[in-house]
Design an enzyme around this catalytic site. Structure first.
Site, short mmCIF file in Angstrom:
data_model
loop_
_atom_site.label_atom_id
_atom_site.label_comp_id
_atom_site.label_asym_id
_atom_site.label_seq_id
_atom_site.Cartn_x
_atom_site.Cartn_y
_atom_site.Cartn_z
N ASP A 1 -1.24 -5.88 -0.46
CA ASP A 1 -1.56 -5.30 0.85
C ASP A 1 -3.06 -5.05 0.97
O ASP A 1 -3.69 -4.55 0.03
CB ASP A 1 -0.85 -3.95 1.00
CG ASP A 1 0.32 -4.03 1.96
OD1 ASP A 1 0.35 -4.94 2.81
OD2 ASP A 1 1.22 -3.17 1.85
N ASP B 1 0.85 -1.20 0.00
CA ASP B 1 0.00 0.00 0.00
C ASP B 1 0.88 1.26 0.00
O ASP B 1 0.39 2.39 -0.05
CB ASP B 1 -1.01 0.00 1.15
CG ASP B 1 -0.36 -0.05 2.52
OD1 ASP B 1 0.88 -0.18 2.59
OD2 ASP B 1 -1.10 0.03 3.52
N SER B 2 2.22 1.04 0.00
CA SER B 2 3.15 2.16 -0.27
C SER B 2 2.90 2.72 -1.66
O SER B 2 3.41 3.79 -2.00
CB SER B 2 4.60 1.70 -0.13
OG SER B 2 4.83 0.51 -0.88
N GLU C 1 -1.54 -5.36 8.53
CA GLU C 1 -0.71 -4.84 9.62
C GLU C 1 -1.38 -5.04 10.96
O GLU C 1 -2.56 -4.70 11.11
CB GLU C 1 -0.46 -3.33 9.40
CG GLU C 1 0.28 -3.01 8.11
CD GLU C 1 0.50 -1.52 7.91
OE1 GLU C 1 0.16 -0.71 8.80
OE2 GLU C 1 1.01 -1.16 6.84
N GLU D 1 9.09 -4.51 10.48
CA GLU D 1 9.59 -3.24 9.95
C GLU D 1 10.17 -2.36 11.05
O GLU D 1 9.53 -2.10 12.08
CB GLU D 1 8.43 -2.50 9.22
CG GLU D 1 8.87 -1.18 8.62
CD GLU D 1 7.91 -0.61 7.59
OE1 GLU D 1 6.91 -1.28 7.25
OE2 GLU D 1 8.15 0.53 7.13
O1 KIV Z 1 3.60 -1.16 1.66
C1 KIV Z 1 4.78 -1.57 1.65
O2 KIV Z 1 5.57 -1.26 0.75
C2 KIV Z 1 5.21 -2.45 2.73
C3 KIV Z 1 6.66 -2.81 2.80
C4 KIV Z 1 7.46 -1.66 3.25
C5 KIV Z 1 6.88 -4.01 3.63
O3 KIV Z 1 4.42 -2.82 3.53
#
Ligand code: KIV
Length: 279
Positions: A98, A59-60, A130, A197
């Protein structure tokens, strides 16, 4: 094509695909797992061809693709749209998508419904979410429903407003003990892997030994079973971002700006297109 050949080829393709069982085997063999984020077909194809084990549609994407400050705004449908492209690219890697903020916190039923929607509509292999004990009932329901789940503990960016920033997590004894306990709960609930993380390396090493599933670290030292980075960060495309845990494996920002600068010059001075490049 002969039917037998077709079948043999499809069996070969299936066998070369990464699975959650193979990841467990890698942990047992002490073979490190390499994971990177991807958000589109073209880059995911290159990353997959290079031999990555897991492609994470993080979700980044909310930051990297959409330019938001936080991961919070991205939606289930936007994640599905991006994940579809990555799934089409993946010939070898396991694809994890995600679950965005708000898609699994309201109720267990809604969590399972959204996880199944993501799996069915995007074609990905697994979902990541998460949190620890507080989302355990949702994780149990997903696993019971046949959804492969990757956990994520430590710095969990969807909780940025609760944490008040992106600092190192679990420095203090109490938070470290809770994190270890949470990891054991996720492992027992059937998570096939857990991301840790931005936590102290010694704690990540303890967690990695304490759980049966593979642990993938980001800013969590090198004793985890594997590592993950955000693709654009490790390629050096995201110029302003260089936390201690990040290594730039390339300087693509310079390469891209150089190439675009050359293109602009060539257009302005009418040297592009040349005769050979014209019909
Ligand atoms: O959303 C993301 O990119 C992540 C990674 C940093 C593990 O959760």
């Amino acid at each position: 094509m002969h039917a037998f050949l077709k079948k043999t080829m499809s069996v070969h393709v299936q066998n070369s695909r990464m699975t959650t069982a193979k990841l467990r085997q890698m942990k047992a063999n002490g073979e490190k797992i390499a994971m990177l984020t991807s958000y589109d077909f073209t880059l995911a194809s290159l990353v997959d061809e290079a031999g990555i084990d897991i492609l994470l549609v993080g979700d980044s994407a909310s930051n990297i693709v959409c330019g938001n400050q936080y991961t919070l705004p991205i939606t289930v449908d936007e994640m599905i749209f991006l994940t579809k492209g990555v799934v089409r690219a993946a010939q070898h890697a396991l694809v994890v998508s995600d679950m965005p903020f708000g898609s699994y916190q309201v109720s267990e039923e809604e969590a399972v419904r959204n996880a199944i929607k993501i799996l069915k509509e995007s074609g990905c292999d697994a979902v990541k979410l998460e949190g620890g004990e507080e989302i355990l009932p949702a994780i149990r329901h997903m696993v019971q429903a046949g959804v492969p789940v990757m956990g994520h503990l430590g710095l969990t960016p969807q909780s940025v407003n609760q944490f008040g920033g992106y600092g190192l997590r679990a420095k203090e004894e109490a938070e470290a003990e809770k994190l270890l306990h949470d990891a054991q709960l996720l492992d027992e609930a059937g998570c096939f892997s857990i991301v840790l993380e931005k936590i102290p390396a010694a704690l990540a090493a303890r967690v990695t030994k304490a759980v049966s599933c593979p642990v993938i670290g980001i800013g969590a030292g090198n004793q985890c079973d594997g590592q993950v980075l955000v693709l654009h960060d490790m390629l050096g495309m995201n110029q302003g971002f260089k936390p201690k845990f990040l290594r730039h494996f390339a300087k693509l920002a310079d390469v891209i700006k150089g190439a675009v600068g050359d293109y602009i010059d060539a257009v302005k001075e009418s040297s592009f297109p040349s005769e050979e490049e014209s019909y």
